[in-house]
Every structure is written in structure tokens, then in C-alpha cells.
Design a protein around this motif. Structure first.
Motif, PDB file in Angstrom:
ATOM      1  N   ALA A 240       0.830  -1.213   0.000  1.00  0.00           N
ATOM      2  CA  ALA A 240       0.000   0.000   0.000  1.00  0.00           C
ATOM      3  C   ALA A 240       0.859   1.256   0.000  1.00  0.00           C
ATOM      4  O   ALA A 240       0.496   2.268  -0.620  1.00  0.00           O
ATOM      5  N   LEU A 241       1.995   1.219   0.674  1.00  0.00           N
ATOM      6  CA  LEU A 241       2.906   2.361   0.645  1.00  0.00           C
ATOM      7  C   LEU A 241       3.425   2.609  -0.771  1.00  0.00           C
ATOM      8  O   LEU A 241       3.591   3.758  -1.201  1.00  0.00           O
ATOM      9  N   ILE A 242       3.681   1.533  -1.504  1.00  0.00           N
ATOM     10  CA  ILE A 242       4.090   1.668  -2.903  1.00  0.00           C
ATOM     11  C   ILE A 242       2.961   2.312  -3.705  1.00  0.00           C
ATOM     12  O   ILE A 242       3.193   3.171  -4.566  1.00  0.00           O
ATOM     13  N   GLY A 243       1.731   1.899  -3.414  1.00  0.00           N
ATOM     14  CA  GLY A 243       0.573   2.499  -4.083  1.00  0.00           C
ATOM     15  C   GLY A 243       0.464   3.984  -3.811  1.00  0.00           C
ATOM     16  O   GLY A 243       0.138   4.770  -4.715  1.00  0.00           O
ATOM     17  N   ILE A 244       0.742   4.403  -2.580  1.00  0.00           N
ATOM     18  CA  ILE A 244       0.743   5.823  -2.241  1.00  0.00           C
ATOM     19  C   ILE A 244       1.804   6.568  -3.046  1.00  0.00           C
ATOM     20  O   ILE A 244       1.574   7.676  -3.557  1.00  0.00           O
ATOM     21  N   ARG A 257      -7.296   7.587 -15.144  1.00  0.00           N
ATOM     22  CA  ARG A 257      -6.589   6.349 -15.473  1.00  0.00           C
ATOM     23  C   ARG A 257      -6.050   5.655 -14.226  1.00  0.00           C
ATOM     24  O   ARG A 257      -6.088   4.430 -14.111  1.00  0.00           O
ATOM     25  N   LEU A 258      -5.550   6.443 -13.284  1.00  0.00           N
ATOM     26  CA  LEU A 258      -5.006   5.884 -12.056  1.00  0.00           C
ATOM     27  C   LEU A 258      -6.084   5.156 -11.255  1.00  0.00           C
ATOM     28  O   LEU A 258      -5.874   4.037 -10.757  1.00  0.00           O
ATOM     29  N   THR A 259      -7.256   5.769 -11.144  1.00  0.00           N
ATOM     30  CA  THR A 259      -8.352   5.153 -10.397  1.00  0.00           C
ATOM     31  C   THR A 259      -8.882   3.927 -11.130  1.00  0.00           C
ATOM     32  O   THR A 259      -9.164   2.890 -10.500  1.00  0.00           O
ATOM     33  N   LEU A 260      -9.002   4.012 -12.433  1.00  0.00           N
ATOM     34  CA  LEU A 260      -9.471   2.885 -13.227  1.00  0.00           C
ATOM     35  C   LEU A 260      -8.556   1.675 -13.058  1.00  0.00           C
ATOM     36  O   LEU A 260      -9.017   0.547 -12.823  1.00  0.00           O
ATOM     37  N   VAL A 261      -7.258   1.908 -13.133  1.00  0.00           N
ATOM     38  CA  VAL A 261      -6.298   0.807 -12.972  1.00  0.00           C
ATOM     39  C   VAL A 261      -6.384   0.227 -11.562  1.00  0.00           C
ATOM     40  O   VAL A 261      -6.327  -0.997 -11.368  1.00  0.00           O
ATOM     41  N   SER A 262      -6.538   1.081 -10.555  1.00  0.00           N
ATOM     42  CA  SER A 262      -6.584   0.603  -9.167  1.00  0.00           C
ATOM     43  C   SER A 262      -7.796  -0.287  -8.922  1.00  0.00           C
ATOM     44  O   SER A 262      -7.680  -1.349  -8.298  1.00  0.00           O
ATOM     45  N   VAL A 263      -8.971   0.136  -9.395  1.00  0.00           N
ATOM     46  CA  VAL A 263     -10.168  -0.692  -9.218  1.00  0.00           C
ATOM     47  C   VAL A 263     -10.026  -1.998  -9.987  1.00  0.00           C
ATOM     48  O   VAL A 263     -10.384  -3.075  -9.491  1.00  0.00           O
ATOM     49  N   VAL A 292      -1.172  -2.432  -3.444  1.00  0.00           N
ATOM     50  CA  VAL A 292      -0.845  -1.323  -4.336  1.00  0.00           C
ATOM     51  C   VAL A 292      -2.123  -0.606  -4.771  1.00  0.00           C
ATOM     52  O   VAL A 292      -2.186   0.629  -4.808  1.00  0.00           O
ATOM     53  N   ALA A 293      -3.153  -1.382  -5.098  1.00  0.00           N
ATOM     54  CA  ALA A 293      -4.420  -0.792  -5.544  1.00  0.00           C
ATOM     55  C   ALA A 293      -5.095  -0.009  -4.433  1.00  0.00           C
ATOM     56  O   ALA A 293      -5.665   1.067  -4.667  1.00  0.00           O
ATOM     57  N   PHE A 294      -5.020  -0.509  -3.205  1.00  0.00           N
ATOM     58  CA  PHE A 294      -5.690   0.159  -2.090  1.00  0.00           C
ATOM     59  C   PHE A 294      -4.919   1.376  -1.600  1.00  0.00           C
ATOM     60  O   PHE A 294      -5.512   2.343  -1.115  1.00  0.00           O
ATOM     61  N   GLY A 295      -3.592   1.356  -1.726  1.00  0.00           N
ATOM     62  CA  GLY A 295      -2.766   2.405  -1.141  1.00  0.00           C
ATOM     63  C   GLY A 295      -3.196   3.809  -1.519  1.00  0.00           C
ATOM     64  O   GLY A 295      -3.247   4.705  -0.678  1.00  0.00           O
ATOM     65  N   GLY A 296      -3.520   4.022  -2.797  1.00  0.00           N
ATOM     66  CA  GLY A 296      -3.910   5.353  -3.235  1.00  0.00           C
ATOM     67  C   GLY A 296      -5.398   5.580  -3.309  1.00  0.00           C
ATOM     68  O   GLY A 296      -5.837   6.660  -3.745  1.00  0.00           O
ATOM     69  N   ALA A 297      -6.200   4.600  -2.870  1.00  0.00           N
ATOM     70  CA  ALA A 297      -7.653   4.681  -3.063  1.00  0.00           C
ATOM     71  C   ALA A 297      -8.253   5.923  -2.425  1.00  0.00           C
ATOM     72  O   ALA A 297      -9.044   6.646  -3.043  1.00  0.00           O
TER      73      ALA A 297
END
Length: 373
Positions: A240-244, A257-263, A292-297
Motif C-alpha cells: 500500500a505504501l508503494i501504491g501511495i 486512469r489511475l483510479t481505473l487501474v486501481s479498481v 498497491v491498488a488500495f494504497g492510493g484509493a
């Protein structure tokens, strides 16, 4: 200091989960009864987030931040000294209310004190405290509680709140509240283009997350994976830190695009987990993608909400906080039905369905996540 505040809020919320045996013994209740300390906190957040944001929109931000931190100092101290479950539950409910206040203002505050072209990156930094709390803070608090006693863990949270308050006074610039002429009624903010869509994405996406996060232990056990739950959650937190970090790099120019890829990564992680029955390497890969997907959610969603609501971002983000915590409630309830009825091994299938719903709802329309963001 925004990240430290997020760390304090999340750590206070999740700490009882790591101390259930000690809390049950110390308060002379069952572990189920001690677990209601988590529920009381979440309930306080759900009930208070929107009213708190609405009542404090015009107040200057630093004073409001200090008031919220003072609330955490006091409620954690009361919890540490509570002689009974009743008083501890009351303190936790009030702590949840202060959580609703802080989550409703942090995103807008972080963006206001940053240069406009770096507003998204500032929010990513502010949200970094969440994965750090989940991966490091809660296990550390549980260790402290098991070593010195659970009351010391909550006392340490009070001390941390005091230290953050001192630092906020010293280094965080103030910012004005919302101007009276720009304030709109709650129903009109809810009707802004994109706001309802973002709230649906918040609920479905975070419901998918909380299903697996809450019931990771029975999933690992029923899938015959040689991985301890605490180590799985540490791996999740590191990812998750990597995702941040990734979010901080791209949030200001590629939100959609970032949100689409994360979901989409949530659905991919669920598919790998379905196929990972007994495969440790597949499970670790899925946990890494999930983290990674959750880190920036939170950053993705609060950035989208702030853009959709404009100067009414604080009240809109309070709605987001309510939807987020409703998903925490829903994850526990729906997860229990799935685990008891179908078995924990089917949790990834439910996660996939929820992630796909979030994709269809959030990205089939362009008002919530415009193409140019």
C-alpha cells in the motif's frame, strides 16, 4: 502533520482489533463484547461526519484540526482509564465522532495549503498515514498492549495526539474556512454532477476491500495457505505504501486512469486469489496487487470528490467518509454471511463482483472521473 493525523485516526480505530483478549480480560467481558469497541467508533464516525462538516464549514482550519486532535487526546485517555465497558464504549463513540470531523476536513485542508499544481500530491502525502497505521502502527500497538497492558496502548495514543498538536501549532499554516456566500445546502451538494457516482464507487470498492481485510484469517486457513494473517497484512501494508508513492507521482495529471487501474487491480487480485488455493507465491502476488491498488484509493476518491464539489469539498468529503465507514460495517456483516454460508474461500469471488460494479458505475459515466483528469 496531516499524515501523522491520519495515522493517529486509523490507529485509534483499529487498535482494539489487535487487543481483543486483553480488553476482554481487563474489562471482564467476552471478546465479542470487547469487539464492540470497534463498532462504537465506526458508528460515531458514520453519525457525526456530515453534521460535523456542515456545522464547522466556516471555521479556520488549523484551530479545527487542533480541536479534533484534542478530542483524540481526551477520548484515548478516557479509554485507557475506563473501569467498565460502558465508559469505554462511550469514549470510543465520541472518538469516532472526532474521526468524522477530521476525515471531513483533512483532504480540503491539505489541498488548500499546497500549490494548485501539486494539490493531488499533497493529498497523497496526507493519506500516507493510513497504510502505515495498518501495516506498522496497529501491530506495534498490539505488541505494546500485550507487553505492558492494553491501557498503555491507548495512553500512548493520547501522548501521540499531544505531540502532533504541538507540531501542528509549530509548522502547519492556517487556512480559512468556506466563505458564507459559497456554502450550499447538503442536498444540493449531493446533487452535484459526479458526487452520487463517486459515493457508489466508494461504497462498492471499500466494501470489496473490507470483506477480505476483515476475514483474511479464515480465508488463509480455508485456502490451506502457509501464511500467518499478521504477516499477510504487513505485506499488504508495504504494498500500500508503494501504491501511495505511485499515486503521488501521477494523481495531478492522470486521476481517471489511475483510479481505473486501481479498481481493475482489485478484480485481478481477486481472480488470482481464487486460483491460489494452496499456492503461496500466487497469494503473495495477489496481496501485493491488492495493497498497491488500495494504497492510493483514499487519495483518488477524495481528489475526485474535491474536484466535483469545488468549494463545498469539505461537506462532500464528509459524505465520502460516511460511505467509507458504512462499507466497514457492510464488510463485517456481508463477510459473516459469506464465510458462514459459502465459506471464506469464496470471498475473492464476491470481491471481483463488487470491483466490477465499481468499474461499471464509476467509469461508464464521465462526470465523476473526467477524461482530462
Amino acid at each position: 502533520m496531516m499524515a501523522c493525523t491520519g495515522f493517529l485516526v486509523i490507529m485509534t480505530e483499529t487498535l482494539p482489533a489487535g487487543l481483543l483478549p486483553q480488553l476482554a480480560s481487563g474489562l471482564q467481558v467476552s471478546e465479542g463484547g470487547a469487539g464492540q469497541l470497534v463498532s462504537a467508533y465506526a458508528l460515531g464516525t458514520v453519525l457525526a461526519a456530515i453534521p460535523a462538516a456542515a456545522l464547522t464549514r466556516e471555521l479556520r482550519r488549523r484551530g479545527l484540526l487542533l480541536a479534533g486532535l484534542g478530542g483524540f487526546l481526551a477520548t484515548n485517555a478516557v479509554t485507557a482509564l475506563a473501569p467498565s465497558l460502558t465508559l469505554a464504549l462511550a469514549a470510543r463513540f465520541v472518538a469516532g465522532a472526532f474521526s468524522g470531523l477530521l476525515w471531513g476536513m483533512l483532504a480540503g485542508y491539505a489541498r488548500r495549503i499546497a500549490a494548485p499544481e501539486h494539490a493531488g500530491r499533497a493529498l497523497a502525502v496526507a493519506m500516507a498515514g493510513t497504510p502505515v497505521a495498518l501495516s506498522v502502527g496497529t501491530p506495534l500497538g498490539a505488541w505494546l498492549g500485550s507487553t505492558l497492558g492494553w491501557r498503555w496502548s491507548f495512553a500512548a495514543m493520547s501522548l501521540l495526539a499531544a505531540l502532533i498538536m504541538i507540531a501542528v501549532r509549530a509548522v502547519v499554516p492556517d487556512a480559512p474556512g468556506q466563505r458564507a456566500q459559497t456554502r450550499m445546502p447538503l442536498r444540493r451538494v449531493f446533487a452535484f454532477p459526479g458526487v452520487p457516482t463517486i459515493l457508489v464507487v466508494v461504497f462498492t470498492w471499500m466494501l470489496a476491500h473490507n470483506l477480505l481485510y476483515t476475514y483474511i484469517a479464515p480465508y488463509l486457513r480455508e485456502s490451506h495457505l502457509p501464511l500467518r494473517p499478521d504477516l499477510a497484512l504487513v505485506a499488504f501494508g508495504v504494498a500500500a505504501l508503494i501504491g501511495i508513492w505511485i499515486t503521488g507521482l501521477f494523481i495531478d495529471r492522470a486521476l481517471r486512469r489511475l483510479t481505473l487501474v486501481s479498481v481493475a487491480l482489485f478484480a485481478v487480485a481477486g481472480a488470482i486469489l481464487l486460483a491460489a488455493q494452496g499456492s503461496l507465491s500466487c497469494a503473495l502476488l495477489a496481496i501485493a496487487l491488492w495493497g498497491v491498488a488500495f494504497g492510493g484509493a483514499a487519495t483518488h476518491l477524495q481528489t475526485a470528490m474535491s474536484a466535483a464539489a469545488g468549494e463545498n469539498a469539505d461537506i462532500a468529503n464528509a459524505m465520502l467518509t460516511t460511505a467509507f465507514n458504512a462499507a466497514i460495517f457492510g464488510g463485517g456483516a456481508l463477510g459473516a454471511v459469506v464465510v458462514d454460508g459459502l465459506g471464506a474461500r469464496t470471498l475473492p469471488a464476491v470481491l471481483i463482483v463488487l470491483a466490477l460494479i465499481a468499474l461499471v458505475v464509476g467509469f461508464g459515466r464521465r462526470t465523476a472521473f473526467p477524461v482530462n483528469t
